[in-house]
Design a protein around this motif. Sequence first.
Motif, PDB file in Angstrom:
ATOM      1  N   TYR A 206       0.743  -1.269  -0.100  1.00 53.50           N
ATOM      2  CA  TYR A 206      -0.043  -0.055   0.031  1.00 53.50           C
ATOM      3  C   TYR A 206       0.919   1.342   0.117  1.00 53.50           C
ATOM      4  O   TYR A 206       0.457   2.346  -0.813  1.00 53.50           O
ATOM      5  CB  TYR A 206      -1.010  -0.072   1.216  1.00 53.50           C
ATOM      6  CG  TYR A 206      -1.994   0.717   1.455  1.00 53.50           C
ATOM      7  CD1 TYR A 206      -3.165   0.847   0.966  1.00 53.50           C
ATOM      8  CD2 TYR A 206      -1.741   2.235   1.964  1.00 53.50           C
ATOM      9  CE1 TYR A 206      -4.121   1.690   1.068  1.00 53.50           C
ATOM     10  CE2 TYR A 206      -2.754   3.283   2.275  1.00 53.50           C
ATOM     11  CZ  TYR A 206      -4.020   3.161   1.461  1.00 53.50           C
ATOM     12  OH  TYR A 206      -4.823   3.924   1.834  1.00 53.50           O
ATOM     13  N   VAL A 207       1.987   1.355   0.866  1.00 54.47           N
ATOM     14  CA  VAL A 207       2.744   2.159   0.826  1.00 54.47           C
ATOM     15  C   VAL A 207       3.487   2.584  -0.382  1.00 54.47           C
ATOM     16  O   VAL A 207       3.618   3.800  -0.615  1.00 54.47           O
ATOM     17  CB  VAL A 207       3.774   1.962   2.126  1.00 54.47           C
ATOM     18  CG1 VAL A 207       5.023   2.911   1.990  1.00 54.47           C
ATOM     19  CG2 VAL A 207       3.167   2.163   3.319  1.00 54.47           C
ATOM     20  N   ASP A 208       3.877   1.525  -0.906  1.00 56.74           N
ATOM     21  CA  ASP A 208       4.428   1.785  -2.276  1.00 56.74           C
ATOM     22  C   ASP A 208       3.591   2.153  -3.404  1.00 56.74           C
ATOM     23  O   ASP A 208       4.213   3.034  -4.163  1.00 56.74           O
ATOM     24  CB  ASP A 208       5.181   0.186  -2.702  1.00 56.74           C
ATOM     25  CG  ASP A 208       6.420  -0.146  -1.986  1.00 56.74           C
ATOM     26  OD1 ASP A 208       6.851   0.630  -1.059  1.00 56.74           O
ATOM     27  OD2 ASP A 208       6.700  -1.428  -1.996  1.00 56.74           O
ATOM     28  N   ARG A 209       2.544   1.543  -3.497  1.00 60.55           N
ATOM     29  CA  ARG A 209       1.692   1.987  -4.438  1.00 60.55           C
ATOM     30  C   ARG A 209       1.283   3.624  -4.467  1.00 60.55           C
ATOM     31  O   ARG A 209       1.076   4.185  -5.419  1.00 60.55           O
ATOM     32  CB  ARG A 209       0.412   1.269  -4.358  1.00 60.55           C
ATOM     33  CG  ARG A 209      -0.815   1.677  -5.388  1.00 60.55           C
ATOM     34  CD  ARG A 209      -0.402   1.493  -6.756  1.00 60.55           C
ATOM     35  NE  ARG A 209      -1.486   1.881  -7.617  1.00 60.55           N
ATOM     36  CZ  ARG A 209      -1.500   2.568  -8.913  1.00 60.55           C
ATOM     37  NH1 ARG A 209      -0.063   2.709  -9.261  1.00 60.55           N
ATOM     38  NH2 ARG A 209      -2.152   3.058  -9.805  1.00 60.55           N
ATOM     39  N   TYR A 210       1.011   4.095  -3.185  1.00 60.75           N
ATOM     40  CA  TYR A 210       0.471   5.442  -2.905  1.00 60.75           C
ATOM     41  C   TYR A 210       1.409   6.204  -2.503  1.00 60.75           C
ATOM     42  O   TYR A 210       1.077   7.281  -1.922  1.00 60.75           O
ATOM     43  CB  TYR A 210      -0.885   5.355  -1.905  1.00 60.75           C
ATOM     44  CG  TYR A 210      -1.820   4.432  -2.810  1.00 60.75           C
ATOM     45  CD1 TYR A 210      -2.172   4.845  -3.905  1.00 60.75           C
ATOM     46  CD2 TYR A 210      -2.305   3.123  -1.960  1.00 60.75           C
ATOM     47  CE1 TYR A 210      -3.266   3.639  -4.510  1.00 60.75           C
ATOM     48  CE2 TYR A 210      -3.167   2.381  -2.680  1.00 60.75           C
ATOM     49  CZ  TYR A 210      -3.593   2.710  -3.933  1.00 60.75           C
ATOM     50  OH  TYR A 210      -4.736   1.823  -4.531  1.00 60.75           O
ATOM     51  N   HIS A 211       2.611   5.925  -2.555  1.00 59.31           N
ATOM     52  CA  HIS A 211       3.965   6.817  -2.387  1.00 59.31           C
ATOM     53  C   HIS A 211       3.666   7.561  -1.056  1.00 59.31           C
ATOM     54  O   HIS A 211       3.905   8.716  -0.841  1.00 59.31           O
ATOM     55  CB  HIS A 211       3.870   7.952  -3.330  1.00 59.31           C
ATOM     56  CG  HIS A 211       4.073   7.482  -4.796  1.00 59.31           C
ATOM     57  ND1 HIS A 211       4.667   6.603  -5.344  1.00 59.31           N
ATOM     58  CD2 HIS A 211       3.009   7.482  -5.716  1.00 59.31           C
ATOM     59  CE1 HIS A 211       4.707   6.497  -6.555  1.00 59.31           C
ATOM     60  NE2 HIS A 211       3.310   6.782  -7.004  1.00 59.31           N
ATOM     61  N   LEU A 212       3.723   6.535   0.263  1.00 57.14           N
ATOM     62  CA  LEU A 212       3.660   7.112   1.650  1.00 57.14           C
ATOM     63  C   LEU A 212       5.058   6.755   2.118  1.00 57.14           C
ATOM     64  O   LEU A 212       5.903   6.223   1.498  1.00 57.14           O
ATOM     65  CB  LEU A 212       2.764   6.381   2.339  1.00 57.14           C
ATOM     66  CG  LEU A 212       1.210   6.215   1.767  1.00 57.14           C
ATOM     67  CD1 LEU A 212       0.202   5.525   2.638  1.00 57.14           C
ATOM     68  CD2 LEU A 212       0.684   7.630   1.714  1.00 57.14           C
ATOM     69  N   GLN A 213       5.185   7.382   3.373  1.00 47.37           N
ATOM     70  CA  GLN A 213       6.481   7.075   3.993  1.00 47.37           C
ATOM     71  C   GLN A 213       6.164   6.192   5.025  1.00 47.37           C
ATOM     72  O   GLN A 213       5.542   6.698   6.038  1.00 47.37           O
ATOM     73  CB  GLN A 213       7.124   8.571   4.443  1.00 47.37           C
ATOM     74  CG  GLN A 213       8.561   8.349   5.050  1.00 47.37           C
ATOM     75  CD  GLN A 213       9.175   9.461   5.857  1.00 47.37           C
ATOM     76  OE1 GLN A 213       8.665  10.765   5.194  1.00 47.37           O
ATOM     77  NE2 GLN A 213       9.880   9.372   6.537  1.00 47.37           N
ATOM     78  N   PHE A 214       6.829   4.981   5.031  1.00 44.93           N
ATOM     79  CA  PHE A 214       6.726   4.209   6.263  1.00 44.93           C
ATOM     80  C   PHE A 214       7.854   4.579   7.586  1.00 44.93           C
ATOM     81  O   PHE A 214       8.904   4.226   7.109  1.00 44.93           O
ATOM     82  CB  PHE A 214       6.755   2.920   5.797  1.00 44.93           C
ATOM     83  CG  PHE A 214       6.540   1.634   6.992  1.00 44.93           C
ATOM     84  CD1 PHE A 214       5.166   1.715   7.544  1.00 44.93           C
ATOM     85  CD2 PHE A 214       7.706   0.880   7.404  1.00 44.93           C
ATOM     86  CE1 PHE A 214       5.210   0.643   8.545  1.00 44.93           C
ATOM     87  CE2 PHE A 214       7.480   0.033   8.452  1.00 44.93           C
ATOM     88  CZ  PHE A 214       6.219  -0.287   8.972  1.00 44.93           C
ATOM     89  N   VAL A 215       7.168   5.014   8.479  1.00 45.70           N
ATOM     90  CA  VAL A 215       8.052   5.403   9.701  1.00 45.70           C
ATOM     91  C   VAL A 215       8.393   4.289  10.423  1.00 45.70           C
ATOM     92  O   VAL A 215       9.437   4.237  10.873  1.00 45.70           O
ATOM     93  CB  VAL A 215       7.286   6.550  10.180  1.00 45.70           C
ATOM     94  CG1 VAL A 215       8.361   6.890  11.483  1.00 45.70           C
ATOM     95  CG2 VAL A 215       7.092   7.825   9.427  1.00 45.70           C
ATOM     96  N   GLY A 216       7.547   3.455  10.681  1.00 45.41           N
ATOM     97  CA  GLY A 216       8.019   2.308  11.487  1.00 45.41           C
ATOM     98  C   GLY A 216       6.658   1.594  11.938  1.00 45.41           C
ATOM     99  O   GLY A 216       5.708   2.070  11.608  1.00 45.41           O
ATOM    100  N   SER A 217       6.840   0.555  12.539  1.00 46.04           N
ATOM    101  CA  SER A 217       5.798  -0.289  13.164  1.00 46.04           C
ATOM    102  C   SER A 217       5.912  -0.766  14.575  1.00 46.04           C
ATOM    103  O   SER A 217       7.091  -0.926  15.135  1.00 46.04           O
ATOM    104  CB  SER A 217       5.450  -1.549  12.372  1.00 46.04           C
ATOM    105  OG  SER A 217       6.510  -2.351  12.433  1.00 46.04           O
ATOM    106  N   VAL A 218       4.706  -0.789  15.398  1.00 42.60           N
ATOM    107  CA  VAL A 218       4.801  -1.227  16.908  1.00 42.60           C
ATOM    108  C   VAL A 218       5.529  -2.686  16.974  1.00 42.60           C
ATOM    109  O   VAL A 218       6.036  -2.873  18.020  1.00 42.60           O
ATOM    110  CB  VAL A 218       3.348  -0.857  17.370  1.00 42.60           C
ATOM    111  CG1 VAL A 218       3.460  -1.722  18.935  1.00 42.60           C
ATOM    112  CG2 VAL A 218       2.811   0.297  17.249  1.00 42.60           C
ATOM    113  N   ILE A 219       4.971  -3.308  15.962  1.00 37.36           N
ATOM    114  CA  ILE A 219       5.412  -4.677  15.963  1.00 37.36           C
ATOM    115  C   ILE A 219       6.640  -4.627  14.902  1.00 37.36           C
ATOM    116  O   ILE A 219       6.263  -4.511  13.711  1.00 37.36           O
ATOM    117  CB  ILE A 219       4.417  -5.943  15.662  1.00 37.36           C
ATOM    118  CG1 ILE A 219       3.398  -5.937  16.903  1.00 37.36           C
ATOM    119  CG2 ILE A 219       4.995  -7.011  15.484  1.00 37.36           C
ATOM    120  CD1 ILE A 219       2.404  -6.906  16.625  1.00 37.36           C
TER     121      ILE A 219
END
Length: 309
Positions: A206-219
């Motif tokens: 999803y991040v790649d498709r819509y050009h978001l920045q993935f900051v991190g995840s709780v897990i």
Amino acid sequence: MKRQRNILLSAILLAGLAACGHPGASASAVAGAGDVGDKKLAVVATTPQVADFVREIGGGDVTVTQIIKPGVDPHDYEPTPADIRAIGQAKLVVKNGVNLERWLGRTIRSAGFTGTVVDSSRGVPLRADGEDPHIWHNPLNAKIMVTDIEKGLAAADPAHSRAYAGNLAAYAAELDRLDAGNVAAFAELPAGDRKLVTNHDAFGYYVDRYHLQFVGSVIPSMDTSAELSAKQLDDLVAKIKATGTKAIFTESSLPPKTADAIARQAGVKVIGGEDALYGDSLGPPGSPGATYLGAEEHNTRVIVSALGG
């Protein structure tokens, strides 16, 4: 003439009893009194998303047994005796693939299944690590998945191949509309606000498709059994503050407790409850996220609203 009239009356009576659920009216008895109806293709689908795809493409010509129920984590799923029985009785098993269903191979062997397994990830372009199984979060990947499913259904049930092809064409158009809607929604969100923190690393496609920045995840993993170390927790809090991330998004199939604690330390809001994202699962029947299309529309609406506010 009298005999023909009696046969007709018997057929009408049996059909009426069957419609009322009368135990004395067997399906074979009713079928024997008239034309035999088409037998539906028995399909087992592993995840809520895959099951929804099979229902859309199979329509009224398939019966679908869904193994993993809504809200259940697929990563550590343990099959039940009922699952094994269902697989043993099916003609087709459809899976997500990309090693999401690590339990499936041994379950198929236990069931004595001799039919066909359809891997709906076949042909899907995987992310660089090749290990992220959350392929459905890109609707363009979903189009490939449903195409794989249509091929599997048509091969197992050629008599209804035309219907499956028609259903595929209609649903592919819906997936195109979903993708176009997502693109339009994110076009309204400034690039600097497109920062995402989630419960676990389920939204890479999803991040790649819509050009978001993935900051991190709780897990800190695609597998929900992983846990943050104290250092990883501190690092995530620091990264959220440094990037100006606005929110942490919880997921419908995972507990929000750790996300709440991190959000308090980072001074950001938590998006959860009815607004929790559908990461690994879909919603229960009747909910806005009960279908793949509904779940993905919900995710985009919630993310854009939270990050744009």
